[in-house]
Scaffold this motif. Sequence first.
Motif, short mmCIF file in Angstrom:
data_model
loop_
_atom_site.label_atom_id
_atom_site.label_comp_id
_atom_site.label_asym_id
_atom_site.label_seq_id
_atom_site.Cartn_x
_atom_site.Cartn_y
_atom_site.Cartn_z
N PRO A 51 19.43 66.93 -10.21
CA PRO A 51 20.12 65.87 -9.46
C PRO A 51 21.53 66.24 -9.00
N ALA A 52 22.04 67.39 -9.47
CA ALA A 52 23.36 67.84 -9.00
C ALA A 52 23.25 68.59 -7.67
N GLN A 53 22.10 69.19 -7.43
CA GLN A 53 21.99 70.06 -6.24
C GLN A 53 20.80 69.75 -5.35
N SER A 54 20.17 68.64 -5.59
CA SER A 54 18.95 68.35 -4.85
C SER A 54 18.76 66.84 -4.74
N MET A 55 18.01 66.39 -3.73
CA MET A 55 17.67 64.97 -3.60
C MET A 55 16.40 64.85 -2.78
N LEU A 112 22.32 71.58 -2.49
CA LEU A 112 23.43 70.65 -2.25
C LEU A 112 24.58 70.99 -3.20
N PRO A 114 27.21 69.89 -6.00
CA PRO A 114 27.35 68.80 -6.97
C PRO A 114 28.52 67.88 -6.64
N TYR A 118 26.70 63.02 0.65
CA TYR A 118 25.93 63.54 1.79
C TYR A 118 25.54 62.40 2.71
N ARG A 136 25.44 60.24 -3.22
CA ARG A 136 26.30 61.21 -3.89
C ARG A 136 25.49 61.99 -4.91
N THR A 137 25.62 63.31 -4.89
CA THR A 137 24.99 64.12 -5.93
C THR A 137 25.76 63.95 -7.24
#
Length: 423
Positions: A51-55, A112, A114, A118, A136-137
């Motif tokens: 969840p810090a770098q992806s969605m 993405l 962290p 976005y 937001r990440t």
Amino acid sequence: MSYSKSPRAKLLLTMLLFVTALGVVLFLQSGDHRPVYAGIFHVYLTLTEDPAQSMMINYQTLTPVNESNVYYDVTSRGGKTEDYAFHATAAPIMIAGLQDERRIHRVRLDNLQPDHVYYFIAGDAVTGFSNEMKFRTIATDSEQIRFVTGGDINIGTLPADLLRHAGEQAPMFAVIGGDFAYANGNLKNVGRWDKWFDNWTQHMVTPDGLMIPIVAAIGNHETNKEQSEDLHVRAPFYMAFFGHQAETIYFSRRIGKDIVMFLLDTGHLIPYEGAQTEWLRQELERYHDVPVKFACYHIPLYPAHRDFMGASSVKGRELWGPLFDQYRLTAAFENHDHVYKRSHLLRNNQIDPEGVLYLGDGCFGVPARTVDDELRWYLARAESTPHFWLVEVGPESIQYKAIDRNGKVFDEVTQARNQGSDS
Ligand SMILES: [Fe+2]
């Protein structure tokens, strides 16, 4: 032209009006009532395993397109596709047998940064694009994590009120413990899911306009009684909307610096015993040194409305309870009983200051059921009150707040972080 004013004609006219009005009321109350959507609809997010770098961006279209697009950037670009720095694509899926042949779009954004906001638009040239939306990440090293959790939501004004107050809490994500729209895996009930998503997309937005990603566990009302091994047949909507979260129905999420969460299936598609329990044991072992461990699932181990000796609750206590105890689960978010409850700290089926906190019991929109006049031995508090839980994890402690339909905190408890497992 003149109208007959005979008593018989008046009676017939009155009856006709009554029947028409009744028909309209029944139609509006029916889960089959179908809103008409133009363009992109039901835009929602699901939290991935990073969840810090992806969605995962999810949306739907009634247009028969075969492509899904998301244009995104760290700066607002006002909705012009060519101005966004990044572009991700995917292929939509459909729900077999669903009459409107809608496309379910899932576009994963990777790499993405962290703790960044976005901005994105989703759609295609035929259907058009959504308005610009944002999320937001999560920060990789964050010790402060804030989320809401609850289950048994349903459609209508009570869930709308609760979801609105949940959005106002500005959670980073929402963990839903099953029983979303009460569509029972029946394709004819697609309108219930439409209304559910209408409520969700309207209300689950933070005061800053950030979308709130979903982490979803399955409940009994996501499934039908079809005799099939195919999970898409047994739970067509759940699988289409949330099945991408993992390879199977149970999965874990690492969030921020200190949290791991286990999402479990209390026997709706996958049995407790066997592979799932073995997986849970391995995951708890793998993450034994993560200080904050949560579990979320549908049927409570420690119910506050239903029978303590109910078969599923007993199974949960026998198969998962000892693992929760051994690996020092911090808290379990339970649902299905449609009341509010907070347990004592429990370990080895006894009150124990080193034990697990059980919170529930799934009343995030459905009308509340009753609780016993006399508090059960394992409960610290129980009430017949619709609510959701706000969980704030900090470096030293965790705060849990129960919030009602009016946005009022009516119960709260603070728990010191425990350290590691006994193994
Ligand atoms: Fe349920």
